[in-house]
Scaffold this motif. Structure first.
Motif, PDB file in Angstrom:
ATOM      1  N   ASP A  37      70.862 -11.577  23.109  1.00  0.00           N
ATOM      2  CA  ASP A  37      71.210 -12.402  21.902  1.00  0.00           C
ATOM      3  C   ASP A  37      70.676 -13.802  21.958  1.00  0.00           C
ATOM      4  O   ASP A  37      70.153 -14.383  20.936  1.00  0.00           O
ATOM      5  CB  ASP A  37      72.967 -12.360  21.942  1.00  0.00           C
ATOM      6  CG  ASP A  37      73.439 -11.240  21.526  1.00  0.00           C
ATOM      7  OD1 ASP A  37      72.695 -10.185  21.129  1.00  0.00           O
ATOM      8  OD2 ASP A  37      74.661 -11.121  21.953  1.00  0.00           O
ATOM      9  N   ASP A  65      67.086 -13.735  21.053  1.00  0.00           N
ATOM     10  CA  ASP A  65      66.835 -13.576  19.696  1.00  0.00           C
ATOM     11  C   ASP A  65      67.044 -15.074  19.080  1.00  0.00           C
ATOM     12  O   ASP A  65      66.335 -15.499  17.897  1.00  0.00           O
ATOM     13  CB  ASP A  65      67.566 -12.550  19.009  1.00  0.00           C
ATOM     14  CG  ASP A  65      67.185 -11.257  19.504  1.00  0.00           C
ATOM     15  OD1 ASP A  65      65.850 -10.949  19.816  1.00  0.00           O
ATOM     16  OD2 ASP A  65      68.373 -10.319  19.392  1.00  0.00           O
ATOM     17  N   GLU A  66      67.839 -15.892  19.444  1.00  0.00           N
ATOM     18  CA  GLU A  66      68.471 -16.999  18.873  1.00  0.00           C
ATOM     19  C   GLU A  66      67.349 -17.901  19.180  1.00  0.00           C
ATOM     20  O   GLU A  66      66.987 -18.888  18.021  1.00  0.00           O
ATOM     21  CB  GLU A  66      69.711 -17.653  19.487  1.00  0.00           C
ATOM     22  CG  GLU A  66      70.418 -18.791  18.936  1.00  0.00           C
ATOM     23  CD  GLU A  66      71.547 -19.331  19.286  1.00  0.00           C
ATOM     24  OE1 GLU A  66      71.771 -20.298  19.021  1.00  0.00           O
ATOM     25  OE2 GLU A  66      72.141 -18.696  20.210  1.00  0.00           O
ATOM     26  N   LEU A  68      64.096 -17.434  19.593  1.00  0.00           N
ATOM     27  CA  LEU A  68      62.797 -17.125  18.863  1.00  0.00           C
ATOM     28  C   LEU A  68      63.271 -17.532  17.330  1.00  0.00           C
ATOM     29  O   LEU A  68      62.299 -17.851  16.418  1.00  0.00           O
ATOM     30  CB  LEU A  68      62.515 -15.623  18.858  1.00  0.00           C
ATOM     31  CG  LEU A  68      62.147 -15.264  20.284  1.00  0.00           C
ATOM     32  CD1 LEU A  68      61.929 -13.848  20.244  1.00  0.00           C
ATOM     33  CD2 LEU A  68      60.868 -16.069  20.632  1.00  0.00           C
ATOM     34  N   SER A  69      64.395 -17.557  16.892  1.00  0.00           N
ATOM     35  CA  SER A  69      64.499 -17.564  15.709  1.00  0.00           C
ATOM     36  C   SER A  69      64.547 -19.182  14.997  1.00  0.00           C
ATOM     37  O   SER A  69      64.078 -19.797  14.206  1.00  0.00           O
ATOM     38  CB  SER A  69      66.172 -17.204  15.158  1.00  0.00           C
ATOM     39  OG  SER A  69      66.241 -15.885  14.990  1.00  0.00           O
ATOM     40  N   LEU A  70      64.940 -20.077  16.319  1.00  0.00           N
ATOM     41  CA  LEU A  70      65.102 -21.282  16.101  1.00  0.00           C
ATOM     42  C   LEU A  70      63.681 -22.105  16.258  1.00  0.00           C
ATOM     43  O   LEU A  70      63.269 -22.827  15.442  1.00  0.00           O
ATOM     44  CB  LEU A  70      65.658 -22.115  17.551  1.00  0.00           C
ATOM     45  CG  LEU A  70      66.994 -21.972  17.425  1.00  0.00           C
ATOM     46  CD1 LEU A  70      67.793 -22.585  18.841  1.00  0.00           C
ATOM     47  CD2 LEU A  70      67.819 -22.895  16.376  1.00  0.00           C
ATOM     48  N   ASP A 122      60.964 -20.211  14.883  1.00  0.00           N
ATOM     49  CA  ASP A 122      60.543 -19.790  13.598  1.00  0.00           C
ATOM     50  C   ASP A 122      60.997 -20.798  12.747  1.00  0.00           C
ATOM     51  O   ASP A 122      60.188 -21.343  11.855  1.00  0.00           O
ATOM     52  CB  ASP A 122      61.087 -18.393  13.238  1.00  0.00           C
ATOM     53  CG  ASP A 122      60.275 -17.298  13.810  1.00  0.00           C
ATOM     54  OD1 ASP A 122      59.433 -17.823  14.560  1.00  0.00           O
ATOM     55  OD2 ASP A 122      60.914 -16.011  13.922  1.00  0.00           O
ATOM     56  N   ASP A 123      62.152 -21.301  12.689  1.00  0.00           N
ATOM     57  CA  ASP A 123      62.620 -22.298  11.797  1.00  0.00           C
ATOM     58  C   ASP A 123      61.983 -23.730  11.945  1.00  0.00           C
ATOM     59  O   ASP A 123      61.653 -24.646  11.189  1.00  0.00           O
ATOM     60  CB  ASP A 123      64.371 -22.591  11.990  1.00  0.00           C
ATOM     61  CG  ASP A 123      65.019 -21.605  11.833  1.00  0.00           C
ATOM     62  OD1 ASP A 123      64.548 -20.610  10.795  1.00  0.00           O
ATOM     63  OD2 ASP A 123      66.312 -21.357  12.080  1.00  0.00           O
ATOM     64  N   GLY A 138      54.962 -15.094  13.599  1.00  0.00           N
ATOM     65  CA  GLY A 138      56.281 -15.224  14.176  1.00  0.00           C
ATOM     66  C   GLY A 138      56.449 -13.647  15.096  1.00  0.00           C
ATOM     67  O   GLY A 138      56.911 -13.537  16.161  1.00  0.00           O
ATOM     68  N   ASP A 139      55.936 -12.461  14.438  1.00  0.00           N
ATOM     69  CA  ASP A 139      56.199 -11.325  15.060  1.00  0.00           C
ATOM     70  C   ASP A 139      55.587 -11.056  16.125  1.00  0.00           C
ATOM     71  O   ASP A 139      55.916 -10.501  17.321  1.00  0.00           O
ATOM     72  CB  ASP A 139      55.958 -10.298  13.780  1.00  0.00           C
ATOM     73  CG  ASP A 139      56.813 -10.103  12.872  1.00  0.00           C
ATOM     74  OD1 ASP A 139      57.865 -10.503  12.896  1.00  0.00           O
ATOM     75  OD2 ASP A 139      56.392  -9.587  11.502  1.00  0.00           O
ATOM     76  N   ARG A 189      57.301 -12.758  19.070  1.00  0.00           N
ATOM     77  CA  ARG A 189      58.433 -11.994  19.487  1.00  0.00           C
ATOM     78  C   ARG A 189      58.042 -10.935  20.345  1.00  0.00           C
ATOM     79  O   ARG A 189      58.469 -10.301  21.439  1.00  0.00           O
ATOM     80  CB  ARG A 189      59.108 -11.246  18.311  1.00  0.00           C
ATOM     81  CG  ARG A 189      59.912 -12.505  17.527  1.00  0.00           C
ATOM     82  CD  ARG A 189      60.694 -11.924  16.344  1.00  0.00           C
ATOM     83  NE  ARG A 189      61.235 -12.765  15.556  1.00  0.00           N
ATOM     84  CZ  ARG A 189      62.388 -13.622  15.590  1.00  0.00           C
ATOM     85  NH1 ARG A 189      63.201 -12.819  16.601  1.00  0.00           N
ATOM     86  NH2 ARG A 189      62.944 -14.364  14.841  1.00  0.00           N
TER      87      ARG A 189
END
Length: 395
Positions: free
Chosen positions: A354, A357-358, A360-362, A364-365, A388-389, A392
């Motif tokens: 978890d 994933d968080e 990688l999302s940060l 991207d933002d 981004g993909d 990941r």
């Protein structure tokens, strides 16, 4: 048991009961066809009672129906009596002097009026007998009916609760037996033994004796009966203890030794995870198989040693058994601790996934905020574009 309903007739084959009420009802009835009639009436009565309860008929409804029926019958009787008296009076009217208050005919009619009138003695007696309250015969009868219906309702509720609890316990026991079945067959395959599930077949003791869930037959035809338990507590001694149950299982299955496998740590404290009581062994094993294998090996070797002509070293056997008990207990404790560790590791692994994933999302933002929309993935000084993909997948 086969139940068939054809053309309004129910046929029940192989039905058997030892209910004291049924036995007492039929005892002493010898006439041909009388027992069948009694059974048919009993079934019909019980069925109507259950259907009434299922349709929501209350005790109050039953009281109202009984009272209404009784009052209607009483009123009808009074109407018939009054009509008969009127007809008799009219037939006698021509020859009777009703003008004289002291005449026999006048006194007779007055007596009838006091008996059958609106406030007469007969109607008052009927009202007292049909009063649903107090100590009238109807009130006593309704009280008995109410008590019986209440008891029947309570029994149905209790039985439903027991059935639900038994179903939950049975489901857990069946799942444990399914897992255990594969473990036993794997152990048997390694030593050339045969495993037979006997939990649903009767044995030597009686036509209803099912004790002994598995039969483990060795290559030399020796037999070990296995009892499977999935419950919170298991007694050790006494006529209902597990040692006595294993004795019955050995007789029931013609076995020379007995093994009880408990899925839970349900034995008394002195038993532990492994303990031997002569030709009976008790173990705690959730189906993993280590304790089961140790117990079967102990029973095989101990029985073979007992049949040999060599003198046994009792002291060495006791010391070895004590070490075996201690090792088995440490094994069970460490395995339980390892299970808890594995649970913790799995939780940490899920938490790390978890967090990954968080992160990688940060990222991207952050990239979206730094670079313009048309060149969001372009890095200054580098003509390579990284999506981004792709990031990941690389991580």
């Amino acid at each position: 048991m086969a139940i068939d309903i054809t053309n309004g007739t129910v046929r029940i084959d192989q039905f058997e009961t030892s209910d004291p009420a049924v036995v007492g009802l039929l005892t002493g009835v010898q006439q041909a066809g009388e027992r069948e009639r009694l059974i048919s009436n009993a079934l019909a009565t019980g069925a109507r009672g259950l259907m009434s309860m299922g349709l929501g008929v209350t005790v109050e409804d039953l009281e109202a129906r009984l009272r209404s029926g009784a009052e209607a019958a009483a009123a009808e009787t009074l109407r018939q009596l009054e009509a008969a008296v009127v007809r008799a009076a009219k037939s006698l009217e021509a020859g009777i002097d009703l003008g004289r208050s002291d005449s026999h005919s006048t006194m007779f009619l007055e007596e009838l009026q006091s008996l059958l009138g609106a406030n007469g003695q007969l109607l008052a007696g009927f009202r007292a007998a049909l009063d649903p309250l107090g100590d009238s015969p109807l009130a006593v009868a309704l009280s008995g009916v109410r008590a019986e219906l209440t008891n029947l309702r309570d029994d149905l509720v209790r039985n439903q609760g027991r059935d639900q609890e038994a179903a939950r316990g049975t489901a857990k026991g069946v799942a444990f037996e399914d897992r255990l079945d594969g473990t036993l067959r794997q152990i048997a395959r390694g030593i050339g033994a045969v495993v037979e599930y006997t939990g649903k077949s009767v044995g030597n003791l009686s036509s209803v004796a099912f004790v002994g869930d598995y039969l483990f037959t060795l290559a030399d035809r020796r037999r070990i009966v296995i009892e499977v338990k999935h419950q919170q507590t298991i007694g050790l001694t006494g006529k209902n203890g597990i040692l006595a149950e294993l004795e019955r299982a050995m007789i029931n299955r013609s076995a020379q030794a007995g093994l009880c496998i408990s899925a839970l740590d349900a034995y008394p404290a002195e038993v532990g995870s492994f303990n031997a009581y002569g030709n009976r062994v008790l173990v705690v094993d959730d189906g993993e198989g280590t304790m089961i294998a140790a117990a079967l090996r102990w029973l095989i070797l101990a029985e073979a040693a007992a049949r040999s002509d060599d003198e046994l070293d009792i002291g060495a056997i006791k010391a070895g058994l004590e070490r075996l008990r201690g090792t088995c207990q440490r094994f069970a404790t460490n395995r339980s601790a390892l299970t808890e560790v594995n649970k913790s590791v799995n939780k940490v692994s899920e938490s790390l996934a978890d967090m990954r994933d968080e992160v990688l999302s940060l990222v991207d933002d952050l990239i979206r905020n730094i670079h313009p929309a048309g060149d969001r993935n372009q890095v200054a000084g580098d003509d390579r574009t990284v999506s981004g993909d792709t990031l990941r997948q690389a991580v």
